[in-house]
Design a protein around this motif. Structure first.
Motif, mmCIF file in Angstrom:
data_model
loop_
_atom_site.group_PDB
_atom_site.id
_atom_site.type_symbol
_atom_site.label_atom_id
_atom_site.label_comp_id
_atom_site.label_asym_id
_atom_site.label_seq_id
_atom_site.Cartn_x
_atom_site.Cartn_y
_atom_site.Cartn_z
ATOM 1 N N VAL A 25 9.077 -19.976 -32.547
ATOM 2 C CA VAL A 25 9.718 -20.654 -31.416
ATOM 3 C C VAL A 25 11.162 -21.008 -31.736
ATOM 4 O O VAL A 25 12.062 -20.844 -30.896
ATOM 5 C CB VAL A 25 8.923 -21.926 -31.044
ATOM 6 N N GLN A 26 11.424 -21.444 -32.968
ATOM 7 C CA GLN A 26 12.766 -21.934 -33.301
ATOM 8 C C GLN A 26 13.750 -20.830 -33.660
ATOM 9 O O GLN A 26 14.945 -20.968 -33.402
ATOM 10 C CB GLN A 26 12.679 -22.924 -34.465
ATOM 11 N N THR A 76 10.167 -29.046 -40.315
ATOM 12 C CA THR A 76 10.699 -28.330 -41.489
ATOM 13 C C THR A 76 10.236 -26.893 -41.646
ATOM 14 O O THR A 76 10.788 -26.178 -42.469
ATOM 15 C CB THR A 76 10.322 -29.089 -42.773
ATOM 16 N N SER A 77 9.253 -26.427 -40.888
ATOM 17 C CA SER A 77 8.732 -25.070 -41.096
ATOM 18 C C SER A 77 9.811 -24.013 -40.940
ATOM 19 O O SER A 77 9.891 -23.067 -41.723
ATOM 20 C CB SER A 77 7.587 -24.789 -40.117
ATOM 21 N N ASP A 78 10.639 -24.165 -39.916
ATOM 22 C CA ASP A 78 11.678 -23.155 -39.684
ATOM 23 C C ASP A 78 12.653 -23.098 -40.851
ATOM 24 O O ASP A 78 13.074 -22.012 -41.268
ATOM 25 C CB ASP A 78 12.425 -23.456 -38.391
ATOM 26 N N ILE A 79 12.986 -24.264 -41.404
ATOM 27 C CA ILE A 79 13.889 -24.295 -42.565
ATOM 28 C C ILE A 79 13.220 -23.654 -43.772
ATOM 29 O O ILE A 79 13.801 -22.811 -44.463
ATOM 30 C CB ILE A 79 14.274 -25.751 -42.891
ATOM 31 N N PHE A 80 11.976 -24.041 -44.034
ATOM 32 C CA PHE A 80 11.253 -23.538 -45.198
ATOM 33 C C PHE A 80 11.038 -22.029 -45.129
ATOM 34 O O PHE A 80 10.981 -21.360 -46.162
ATOM 35 C CB PHE A 80 9.904 -24.246 -45.325
ATOM 36 N N VAL A 98 -0.366 -22.808 -42.174
ATOM 37 C CA VAL A 98 0.324 -21.520 -42.059
ATOM 38 C C VAL A 98 0.511 -21.144 -40.598
ATOM 39 O O VAL A 98 1.605 -20.730 -40.182
ATOM 40 C CB VAL A 98 -0.468 -20.425 -42.812
ATOM 41 N N ILE A 99 -0.548 -21.301 -39.817
ATOM 42 C CA ILE A 99 -0.475 -20.916 -38.402
ATOM 43 C C ILE A 99 0.540 -21.778 -37.659
ATOM 44 O O ILE A 99 1.378 -21.273 -36.906
ATOM 45 C CB ILE A 99 -1.870 -21.019 -37.749
ATOM 46 N N LEU A 100 0.470 -23.083 -37.885
ATOM 47 C CA LEU A 100 1.420 -23.974 -37.216
ATOM 48 C C LEU A 100 2.840 -23.693 -37.680
ATOM 49 O O LEU A 100 3.783 -23.649 -36.867
ATOM 50 C CB LEU A 100 1.052 -25.436 -37.495
ATOM 51 N N GLY A 101 3.027 -23.476 -38.980
ATOM 52 C CA GLY A 101 4.363 -23.198 -39.507
ATOM 53 C C GLY A 101 4.956 -21.927 -38.934
ATOM 54 O O GLY A 101 6.132 -21.886 -38.540
ATOM 55 N N LEU A 102 4.145 -20.864 -38.857
ATOM 56 C CA LEU A 102 4.638 -19.597 -38.303
ATOM 57 C C LEU A 102 4.939 -19.733 -36.812
ATOM 58 O O LEU A 102 5.903 -19.151 -36.311
ATOM 59 C CB LEU A 102 3.608 -18.492 -38.537
ATOM 60 N N ALA A 103 4.107 -20.503 -36.108
ATOM 61 C CA ALA A 103 4.349 -20.706 -34.676
ATOM 62 C C ALA A 103 5.666 -21.443 -34.451
ATOM 63 O O ALA A 103 6.455 -21.086 -33.571
ATOM 64 C CB ALA A 103 3.186 -21.476 -34.062
#
Length: 848
Positions: A11-12, A532-536, A2-7
């Motif tokens: 950024v993106q 993929t975090s930004d897309i998700f 979660v932390i990495l995905g939100l970070a």
């Protein structure tokens, strides 16, 4: 995770560059301060629909700014400014939103600028076009759509006017009018203007919201343009996933990109702002919502790109292509770098990875113990249960939500609530499904493996390997569908597989199995998460914003359908992204109950809190800024057959859901609310709304259109009917034609010198209806001759079925419509689009 995905998402998509002041940017740089000054003026004019004085004022302001820029331009730069008034024309696109329609126009005015070097003799022979639209829908001042684009273009012109002395080619800027009425502005330029033959490529600037990063969401087909953007953009924001979603029709919209590609066969790039998507085409699309740094982001990317393209000899060699396929795969990494490759290379790469993955799986099964194949199949069944329980839990909540809340989409103003309403049940259901699959597999392995001590470790590993099968299936479907975004599935398949091979593979069959290592996740997941975090995280938010305008036929579908779309999207994203973690939750390292129980209890708690918040309306479903899309139309029906008339106020909503609190005051004021089969607005019909009779005064009656049969004759087996249409003071109308009986259409404008609007041509329809939409400037025509050529063999006898249905619009707020708007709360806002009526609409029908 979660932390990495939100970070990564921050950024993106969230973080924007610092806006530059004029003195910081200097003459050669892009200054948001200057661009925002233009935006403030453009939005101050208010809504700027085609034919309005506000649009004229905006175009005049643009010319004044350009003249001022020209007076200060570099002496070695040739800057041409032109006002272009288009001739009558028609646009018939083959795909997308306008399929089965003829889009006609007249009296459209645009502003054009061409920048070239005085020291390059043939600079004007080849050009790159930068295009956006000045006009807005009648409900919006265009802070985002597309005042932000036009303001940025003015600042780009200023910067380039001091740089272009070294250009080999020219840069053309088109400030067009008519985009909101069916992409008419771009069509009239690319088919009529004398500069059109020099255009070799284009950039289209758009907004489906207000502010944020300007994202590249359509590109191609030529690879060179995308490569140049990747090399020059300072902060690229681009992803082919957005292109796949947009072209799949999940977002019902269209941009000028379609005209330049389909009509002119040009290669180009399509950029759009998507932040604050809920304000799109409403009064809330205002200057105040454009976040600082938004225009700077666009300028920092587009300015160096234009400098490189205009200076490169490659531009002259770009050809035209009528292919609708966009042959590039592209995506950015952390908003700093771009990866680009062709579809041909993607096919080779994807096919190679797919074949190797299949061979590895088959080979491992051949070498494995006899119990391995049944165990892997049982593990795969567990993953299927994981999906079934997750999706069904989320969709069940989506179906129940309209019964539990006043509004069907109570989370629209606060999208984070959708995580609790749909994401929490999805995780809860997924844990139950996965646990069932885990227990089935474990019970099988207990019977099959002699060493019971290794059963837990083997169960974990088979459940983990089943996720490879899941991603292999997703990847295979993407390759089969030729989806450019298949790189996502490839990343989630390949990187964790390598990590698994490094940490989990046994060197000997006699080596005792051990539990899955946490390092397998730590090594395998960071790269897929970064990609993929930004897309998700962005995609559900974009789709939630689209719920404001989800109901294209107000009240036409079940109130839970929009929720179901969001629920499936969120559930699918969670199933994909959490799949590798699920085998770990069945451990019992600290407490006897295991992690699954605690996860389940947490998700139940989150869901109940979220449900309480929306059901008790602790936060509003809508706000003044994120409002419910509304149509308020004073309708006058002038039946040409019966020579009768009817006048009433119609209220309906584009945001799905029942008729809630906002209709209480309407009911008290004499409105009847509920199901209805009228009015039919030609381009769409209201299925559920509110109506109230309205007095028809003489002035309104005089504004009704007139359909008169001039001739109706049959020669042989060919019947032809000529109809005279007088639209009175309306410059905007829509006509539906019954294609079961009519095969061809021809339209002339009746003026002192008759002009052809639509040449005689066969027409195709959707569901037996072809729609002719017309829009013009304030000096446009009002009298038309429509010639209808019947299908052969159709009887000349009269029929009760309407042959023509007409809607004419006036941007006039009648006293009764104004009173109705005051009855509605602040969270209801007028919504506008090319197919919707203004606040005064005349409906007519003609039967033969």
């Amino acid at each position: 995770m979660v932390i990495l995905g939100l970070a990564v998402h921050y950024v993106q998509s969230i973080r924007l560059p610092r806006p530059l002041l004029a003195e910081e940017a200097g003459k050669l740089g892009f200054s948001e301060e200057r661009a925002m000054g233009h935006l403030k003026v453009l939005t101050s004019f208010g809504p700027k629909p085609v034919g309005s004085e506000n649009l004229d004022h905006a175009l005049e302001y643009i010319v004044r700014v350009l003249e001022s820029i020209k007076s200060k331009a570099n002496s070695r730069v040739f800057m041409e400014i032109e006002r272009f008034r288009a001739k009558p024309g028609r646009n018939r696109l083959q795909g997308g939103l306008f399929k089965g329609k003829t889009l006609a126009y007249a009296d459209l005015s645009h502003v054009l600028v061409r920048l070239s070097s005085k020291h390059s003799d043939d600079a004007e022979d080849n050009a790159i076009l930068v295009s956006s639209h000045v006009d807005t829908v009648f409900t919006s001042s265009g802070g985002g759509d597309c005042g932000s684009c036009v303001s940025s273009m003015l600042e780009l012109v200023r910067a380039l006017s001091n740089i272009a002395q070294g250009f080999k080619h020219s840069v053309v800027f088109l400030f067009n009018a008519g985009e909101e009425e069916g992409l008419d502005g771009a069509h009239s330029f690319i088919t009529q203007h004398h500069w059109n033959s020099s255009i070799r490529a284009f950039i289209d600037l758009e907004a489906m919201g207000a502010g944020g990063k300007s994202k590249l969401f359509q590109a191609g087909p030529d690879k060179w343009l995308v490569d140049v953007f990747a090399q020059t953009a300072r902060r690229p924001s681009a992803n082919i996933v957005a292109q796949d979603v947009f072209q799949a029709g999940l977002i019902k919209s269209a941009t000028d990109f379609q005209v330049y590609r389909e009509i002119a066969g040009l290669s180009g790039l399509d950029f759009a702002y998507v932040e604050n998507g809920a304000v799109y085409h409403t009064q809330n699309d205002a200057f105040k919502l454009v976040r600082a740094g938004s225009l700077q982001h666009l300028g920092d990317n587009i300015l160096p790109f234009l400098v490189e393209v205009a200076s490169s000899p490659e531009l002259a060699h770009l050809g035209t292509s009528q292919s609708s396929k966009l042959e590039m795969v592209y995506f950015d990494v952390l908003g700093q770098y771009m990866v680009t490759f062709t579809r041909d290379f993607a096919k080779l790469l994807y096919s190679s990875v797919l074949i190797q993955s299949l061979l590895l799986f088959v080979g491992s099964m051949i070498r494995a113990d006899q119990f391995s194949l049944p165990a892997l199949l049982l593990a795969a069944f567990g993953v299927i249960l994981f999906w079934i329980f997750s999706l069904s839990s989320a969709v069940a909540v989506a179906a129940l939500l309209p019964r539990l809340c006043t509004y069907s989409v109570p989370y629209l103003a606060h999208p984070i609530l959708a995580v609790g309403l749909f994401g929490a049940p999805a995780v809860f259901g997924g844990v139950i499904g996965h646990t069932l699959g885990y227990k089935l597999l474990r019970s099988y392995l207990v019977r099959s493996i002699p060493n019971s001590a290794s059963v837990t470790a083997e169960t974990e590993k088979f459940m983990f390997k089943a996720v490879f099968l899941m991603w292999l299936l997703v990847f295979g479907l993407g390759v089969w569908a030729n989806a450019g975004s298949s790189y996502i599935a490839m990343a989630w398949l390949v990187i964790p597989s390598i990590a698994y091979g490094l940490k989990e593979s046994s060197l000997s069959k006699h080596q005792a199995p051990r539990q899955l290592s946490s390092w397998t996740l730590l090594l395998g997941l960071p790269v897929p998460i970064v990609l993929t975090s930004d897309i998700f995280l962005s995609l559900p938010n974009v789709l939630i914003s689209n719920l404001v305008r989800f109901d294209r036929h107000p009240g036409g579908g079940p109130p839970w359908v929009g929720n179901a779309v969001i629920a499936v999207m969120i559930s699918a994203i969670l199933c994909l992204s959490l799949s590798y973690l699920m085998p770990y939750i069945h451990r019992d390292p600290f407490v006897r109950s295991g992690a699954g129980v605690w996860i389940s209890l947490s998700t139940i708690f989150i869901f109940l809190v979220s449900l309480s918040v929306v059901s008790y309306e602790l936060v509003p479903a809508f706000t003044k800024d994120v409002a419910r899309g509304t149509y308020v139309v004073h309708v006058i029906e002038a039946n040409m057959d019966k020579l009768s008339s009817e006048s009433y106020i119609s209220v309906s909503f584009t945001t799905p859901g029942g008729l809630g609190k906002e209709v209480q005051s309407l009911a008290e004021s004499g409105f009847t609310c509920g199901g209805t089969e009228r009015p039919d607005f030609v381009t769409f019909g209201v299925r559920k709304g509110c109506e109230k009779p309205s007095d028809l005064d003489e002035d309104l009656w005089q504004g009704r259109p007139n359909l008169t049969i001039l001739s109706d004759h049959t020669v042989g087996d060919q019947r032809t009917t000529s109809v005279l249409l007088k639209t009175m003071s309306s410059n905007r109308w829509s006509l539906s034609i019954d294609t079961d009986r009519i095969q061809a259409l021809h339209v002339d404008i009746i003026t002192d010198e008759t002009e052809m609007l639509v040449p005689k041509d066969d027409i195709a329809g959707i569901d037996g209806v072809h729609v002719l939409q017309f829009a013009s400037g304030k000096n446009g025509p009002h009298v038309f001759n429509i010639e209808l050529v019947w299908q052969k063999g159709i009887s000349a006898e009269k029929s009760s079925k309407e042959l023509l249905k007409l809607r004419t619009d006036l941007n006039v707020l009648t006293p009764d419509a104004a009173k109705t708007l005051k009855l509605l709360p602040d969270f209801c806002t007028l919504f506008g689009k090319s197919t919707s009526p203004y606040t005064l609409a005349y409906l007519s029908r003609l039967s033969l």
